[in-house]
Design a protein around this motif. Structure first.
Motif, short mmCIF file in Angstrom:
data_model
loop_
_atom_site.label_atom_id
_atom_site.label_comp_id
_atom_site.label_asym_id
_atom_site.label_seq_id
_atom_site.Cartn_x
_atom_site.Cartn_y
_atom_site.Cartn_z
N MET A 53 0.84 -1.18 0.00
CA MET A 53 0.00 0.00 0.00
C MET A 53 0.89 1.24 0.00
SD MET A 53 -3.14 0.57 2.51
CE MET A 53 -3.11 1.95 3.57
N ASN A 54 0.75 2.06 -1.01
CA ASN A 54 1.55 3.27 -1.14
C ASN A 54 0.77 4.47 -0.64
OD1 ASN A 54 3.77 2.03 -2.22
ND2 ASN A 54 3.05 2.24 -4.33
N THR A 55 0.95 4.82 0.62
CA THR A 55 0.31 6.02 1.15
C THR A 55 1.36 7.11 1.29
OG1 THR A 55 0.64 5.31 3.42
CG2 THR A 55 -1.45 4.71 2.39
N LYS A 56 0.95 8.30 1.04
CA LYS A 56 1.86 9.43 1.14
C LYS A 56 2.05 9.81 2.61
CE LYS A 56 0.14 11.52 -3.11
NZ LYS A 56 -0.50 12.73 -3.66
N PRO A 57 3.24 10.25 2.96
CA PRO A 57 3.43 10.80 4.32
C PRO A 57 2.59 12.07 4.48
CG PRO A 57 5.54 10.48 3.22
CD PRO A 57 4.48 10.24 2.21
N GLN A 58 2.10 12.29 5.69
CA GLN A 58 1.29 13.47 5.94
C GLN A 58 2.16 14.63 6.39
OE1 GLN A 58 -1.95 12.71 8.58
NE2 GLN A 58 -2.72 11.02 7.35
N LEU A 59 1.86 15.80 5.88
CA LEU A 59 2.57 17.02 6.24
C LEU A 59 1.53 18.01 6.74
CD1 LEU A 59 5.18 18.69 6.24
CD2 LEU A 59 4.66 19.31 3.88
N LEU A 60 1.62 18.39 8.01
CA LEU A 60 0.70 19.36 8.61
C LEU A 60 1.48 20.62 8.94
CD1 LEU A 60 -2.02 20.21 9.83
CD2 LEU A 60 -1.33 19.02 11.93
N ILE A 61 1.05 21.74 8.38
CA ILE A 61 1.73 23.02 8.58
C ILE A 61 0.85 23.92 9.43
CG2 ILE A 61 2.59 25.08 7.41
CD1 ILE A 61 3.15 23.21 5.01
N PHE A 62 1.43 24.45 10.50
CA PHE A 62 0.73 25.42 11.35
C PHE A 62 1.20 26.81 10.97
CE2 PHE A 62 0.50 21.56 13.78
CZ PHE A 62 -0.73 21.64 14.41
N ILE A 63 0.25 27.72 10.83
CA ILE A 63 0.57 29.10 10.48
C ILE A 63 -0.44 30.01 11.18
CG2 ILE A 63 -0.81 29.12 8.35
CD1 ILE A 63 1.65 30.69 7.12
N GLY A 64 -0.06 31.23 11.44
CA GLY A 64 -0.93 32.16 12.16
C GLY A 64 -2.26 32.37 11.45
N SER A 65 -2.22 32.69 10.18
CA SER A 65 -3.42 32.86 9.37
C SER A 65 -3.03 32.70 7.91
CB SER A 65 -4.06 34.23 9.60
OG SER A 65 -3.26 35.24 9.01
N LEU A 66 -4.02 32.73 7.05
CA LEU A 66 -3.74 32.66 5.61
C LEU A 66 -4.06 33.98 4.94
CD1 LEU A 66 -4.98 29.05 4.87
CD2 LEU A 66 -2.64 29.87 5.06
N TYR A 112 3.47 14.29 -0.77
CA TYR A 112 2.91 14.37 0.57
C TYR A 112 1.40 14.62 0.53
CZ TYR A 112 7.75 15.16 1.99
OH TYR A 112 9.09 15.04 2.19
N SER A 113 0.72 14.20 1.57
CA SER A 113 -0.66 14.60 1.81
C SER A 113 -0.58 15.82 2.71
CB SER A 113 -1.42 13.46 2.50
OG SER A 113 -2.69 13.88 2.86
N ILE A 114 -0.92 16.99 2.19
CA ILE A 114 -0.63 18.26 2.87
C ILE A 114 -1.90 18.88 3.44
CG2 ILE A 114 0.32 20.57 2.59
CD1 ILE A 114 1.93 19.45 0.22
N SER A 115 -1.79 19.34 4.68
CA SER A 115 -2.85 20.10 5.34
C SER A 115 -2.23 21.32 6.00
CB SER A 115 -3.52 19.26 6.42
OG SER A 115 -4.08 18.09 5.88
N ILE A 116 -3.02 22.39 6.05
CA ILE A 116 -2.59 23.62 6.72
C ILE A 116 -3.59 23.91 7.83
CG2 ILE A 116 -2.29 26.11 6.51
CD1 ILE A 116 -1.39 25.72 3.69
N TYR A 117 -3.07 24.27 9.01
CA TYR A 117 -3.92 24.69 10.12
C TYR A 117 -3.61 26.14 10.43
CZ TYR A 117 -6.54 24.60 14.43
OH TYR A 117 -7.46 24.86 15.40
N ALA A 118 -4.57 27.02 10.15
CA ALA A 118 -4.43 28.45 10.45
C ALA A 118 -4.90 28.67 11.88
CB ALA A 118 -5.24 29.28 9.47
N ILE A 119 -4.00 29.10 12.74
CA ILE A 119 -4.29 29.20 14.17
C ILE A 119 -5.29 30.31 14.47
CG2 ILE A 119 -3.25 29.66 16.42
CD1 ILE A 119 -0.69 28.32 15.27
N SER A 120 -5.15 31.47 13.88
CA SER A 120 -6.04 32.59 14.18
C SER A 120 -7.34 32.54 13.39
CB SER A 120 -5.35 33.92 13.90
OG SER A 120 -4.23 34.07 14.72
#
Length: 80
Positions: free
Chosen positions: A1-14, A34-42
């Motif tokens: 099974m070829n799953t991409k590594p997950q990359l989660l980026i935290f940033i203040g806002s977009l 990568y499987s990419i996600s962004i989490y905007a904190i504010s």
């Protein structure tokens, strides 16, 4: 099974800024590795739609809308 590594980026806002614009240029290129996600904190900001259009998952802090849960619980839900 070829799953991409997950990359989660935290940033203040977009909101439109140097780091955000750089991520908008670089992350679509990394999407094939990568499987990419962004989490905007504010808050999400005006660039959130551009990230979504580029195929990047965007999460943001909705504490202003729902004060029942803290940021820790929201981050935990990203992984469950």
């Amino acid at each position: 099974m070829n799953t991409k590594p997950q990359l989660l980026i935290f940033i203040g806002s977009l909101s439109r800024g140097g780091a955000e614009l750089h991520l908008l240029r670089v992350l679509p290129l990394l999407k094939k590795y990568y499987s990419i996600s962004i989490y905007a904190i504010s808050f999400a900001g005006e660039l959130s739609k551009d990230f979504i259009d580029a195929g990047i998952k965007v999460y943001y802090n909705r504490l202003q809308e729902d004060k029942k849960f803290g940021i820790i619980f929201r981050i935990k839900r990203l992984f469950t």
